[in-house]
Design a protein around this motif. Structure first.
Motif, short mmCIF file in Angstrom:
data_model
loop_
_atom_site.label_atom_id
_atom_site.label_comp_id
_atom_site.label_asym_id
_atom_site.label_seq_id
_atom_site.Cartn_x
_atom_site.Cartn_y
_atom_site.Cartn_z
N SER A 172 8.23 3.96 1.23
CA SER A 172 8.93 5.19 1.55
C SER A 172 10.32 5.19 0.90
N LEU A 225 2.55 3.30 -7.35
CA LEU A 225 2.86 3.87 -6.04
C LEU A 225 4.12 4.71 -6.07
N THR A 234 4.31 -0.65 3.73
CA THR A 234 3.07 -1.08 4.40
C THR A 234 2.28 -1.96 3.45
N THR A 276 0.81 -1.23 0.00
CA THR A 276 0.00 0.00 0.00
C THR A 276 0.85 1.28 0.00
N SER A 277 2.09 1.18 0.46
CA SER A 277 2.96 2.36 0.41
C SER A 277 4.42 1.93 0.49
#
Length: 399
Positions: free
Chosen positions: A130, A161, A136, A127-128
Motif C-alpha cells: 500500500s 506490484l 501482505t 502479495t501487495s
C-alpha cells in the motif's frame, strides 16, 4: 526505520548488511525455500564492488572461491586449429581488481556477512504493497514498513506490484542465454572451452570446489515467444538452436533432461527512467538490469545496494530524499552500463563470419601482449573495457 527487502541473491543481502550496520530493522523475504546453492553461473566483480566487499570484510572468502578459469580455448567452424587466449590478461585490460566467482557462492558470502542482524523469511513473497507501507505476504502475517525495496531480479515481483503496466520498459538485445549444470567430467579444469559459430556460442567450465560443471549457451535470434517459467519449452528452443553444432555440444545438450539446475532468459535491458515510487524503490536487476551476461549487472547491483544504504543512512529517515539522491548517484553508471551492454551483445555472439574472426583474433592478440601494456591500453577506454572499473563510489564514512 523498518525496511523490507524482496530478494536474497546479491543486491538484497548487500543492502541488508549495510542497513543493519546503521541500526535499521531489516527483513529480507525470498521466494525460494532456502538460499539458492545449485546451478547459477560465474559472475564478475570489478574494482568498485571489490572495494565494497573489502569494507564488508568478505574479500578473503571471495578470493578463496574464485573459479580459477585462466585459459579460453575457442573452436571455430572453419578453423583448422583452436584459438587460445589468456583470460587473466583479458581481465587485466578491463580491471585493476577483478575476480570471477560463482553467483551462488557470492550470494552465500553476502548473506553470511549480515545474517545475524537481519531477519530472513524464506519460502515467501510479497502479495501487495500500500502507499502507506502496509505489506501482505503469501504466508507471513501482514506488516507495515517505512521502506520497501525490490531486489528481486529482472522479473521483479515488487516492480510489477508497484508499477503495474509501467513495470516492463525493456529493450531486447537480440540474443538468449542459458546455463545448465552438467557432470564435472565433461569440463577441463581451469579452462573455458568454447565452440563458436556465427550467431551461436556454447561453452563449458568448472572450478576446483564445484561438484559439477556449467554449460553455457548464447545464441542470436528474433524475439521468441515462451513463458519464462516454462522450462520444457526453453530446453526445446535450446536444442533447436544448438543440435548438430559439434559433438561435444551435443553431449552437453544430452544432459539437459537430467540437469540439477537450468537457467534460460532473453538478454534484455530494463530501461526505467526512475526506480522509486512512494515508499518503494528498486535495486540491482530489478531496477536497472543492463542485460544478463553483457552489462556487468552483478557489480552494478553491489554498487547500487551500497549507494542506496548510504543515502538512506544520510537522509536519516527521509526516504523521499534518500531515493532522489540514490537515483542521482546511480543514473550515470546505469546509463553507461546500458550503452556498454548494447555494444557487448553484438560481440559476445558475433552475427557475421568477419565479426567472429575479429573477436577471436582480438582476444588472442590481447592475451599475447605483456600484462602492463594491456593494462595501459585498457585504461585509455573508460567508456569501453574499463567502464566497470571507472564507476565512482560515494564515501559514506561521515554518515
Amino acid at each position: 526505520m523498518r525496511v523490507l527487502i524482496s530478494g536474497a541473491s546479491i543486491a538484497g543481502p548487500v543492502l541488508a548488511y549495510w542497513l543493519s550496520r546503521e541500526g535499521l530493522d531489516v527483513t529480507v523475504v525470498e521466494r525460494a525455500p532456502t538460499l539458492r546453492k545449485t546451478g547459477g553461473h560465474a559472475v564478475d566483480l570489478f574494482r568498485p564492488s571489490m572495494e565494497i566487499s573489502a569494507q564488508m570484510g568478505v574479500l578473503p572468502r571471495i578470493e578463496k572461491l574464485v573459479t580459477g578459469t585462466n585459459v579460453m580455448t575457442i573452436y571455430r567452424d572453419s578453423a583448422k586449429r583452436p584459438v587460445s587466449a589468456d583470460l587473466t590478461k583479458l581481465f587485466t585490460a578491463a580491471s585493476d581488481r577483478h575476480v570471477e566467482i560463482m553467483r551462488d557462492d557470492l550470494s552465500e558470502i553476502y548473506y553470511d556477512a549480515g545474517r545475524d542482524n537481519v531477519e530472513y523469511l524464506f519460502g515467501d513473497s510479497i502479495t501487495s504493497v500500500s502507499p502507506d507501507g502496509d505489506v501482505t505476504f503469501e504466508h507471513a502475517s501482514p506488516g507495515r514498513f517505512d521502506v520497501i525495496v525490490g531486489a528481486d531480479g529482472l522479473h521483479s515481483n515488487v516492480r510489477q506490484l508497484v508499477l503495474g503496466n509501467d513495470a516492463v520498459v525493456t529493450q531486447f538485445l537480440g540474443a538468449y542465454l542459458a546455463v545448465a549444470s552438467v557432470p564435472k567430467t565433461l569440463a577441463p579444469e581451469g579452462e573455458l572451452l568454447c565452440h563458436a559459430r556465427v550467431g551461436r556460442m556454447a561453452a563449458i567450465y568448472t572450478a576446483q570446489h564445484l561438484d559439477d560443471a556449467r554449460a553455457v549457451f548464447l545464441f542470436r535470434s528474433p524475439e521468441l515467444r515462451y513463458d519464462y517459467r516454462d522450462v520444457v519449452r526453453q530446453k526445446e528452443l535450446l536444442h533447436q538452436a544448438f543440435t548438430g553444432m559439434a559433438p561435444e555440444v551435443d553431449t552437453w545438450l544430452g544432459q539437459l533432461d537430467d540437469t540439477a539446475a537450468f537457467y534460460f532468459d532473453a538478454i534484455t535491458q530494463l530501461q526505467l527512467d526512475s526506480w522509486s515510487r512512494g515508499r518503494v524503490t528498486l535495486v540491482g536487476d530489478a531496477g536497472y538490469c543492463p542485460g544478463p551476461a553483457v552489462g556487468g549487472s552483478t557489480s552494478l547491483a553491489v554498487v547500487g545496494a551500497y549507494v542506496l544504504a548510504g543515502e538512506l543512512a544520510r537522509a536519516r529517515g527521509d526516504h523521499a530524499a534518500a531515493f532522489a539522491a540514490y537515483e542521482s548517484q546511480m543514473r550515470e553508471p546505469v546509463c553507461r552500463s546500458r550503452a556498454f551492454a548494447r555494444a557487448a551483445a553484438k560481440t559476445v555472439v558475433p552475427g557475421s563470419a568477419v565479426m567472429l574472426w575479429a573477436v577471436t583474433r582480438g582476444a588472442q592478440l590481447v592475451s599475447a601482449l605483456p600484462a602492463p601494456l594491456t593494462r595501459a591500453v585498457g585504461k585509455l577506454n573508460t567508456k569501453g573495457v574499463r567502464m566497470h572499473d571507472s564507476m565512482r563510489v560515494p564515501d559514506y564514512s561521515d554518515v
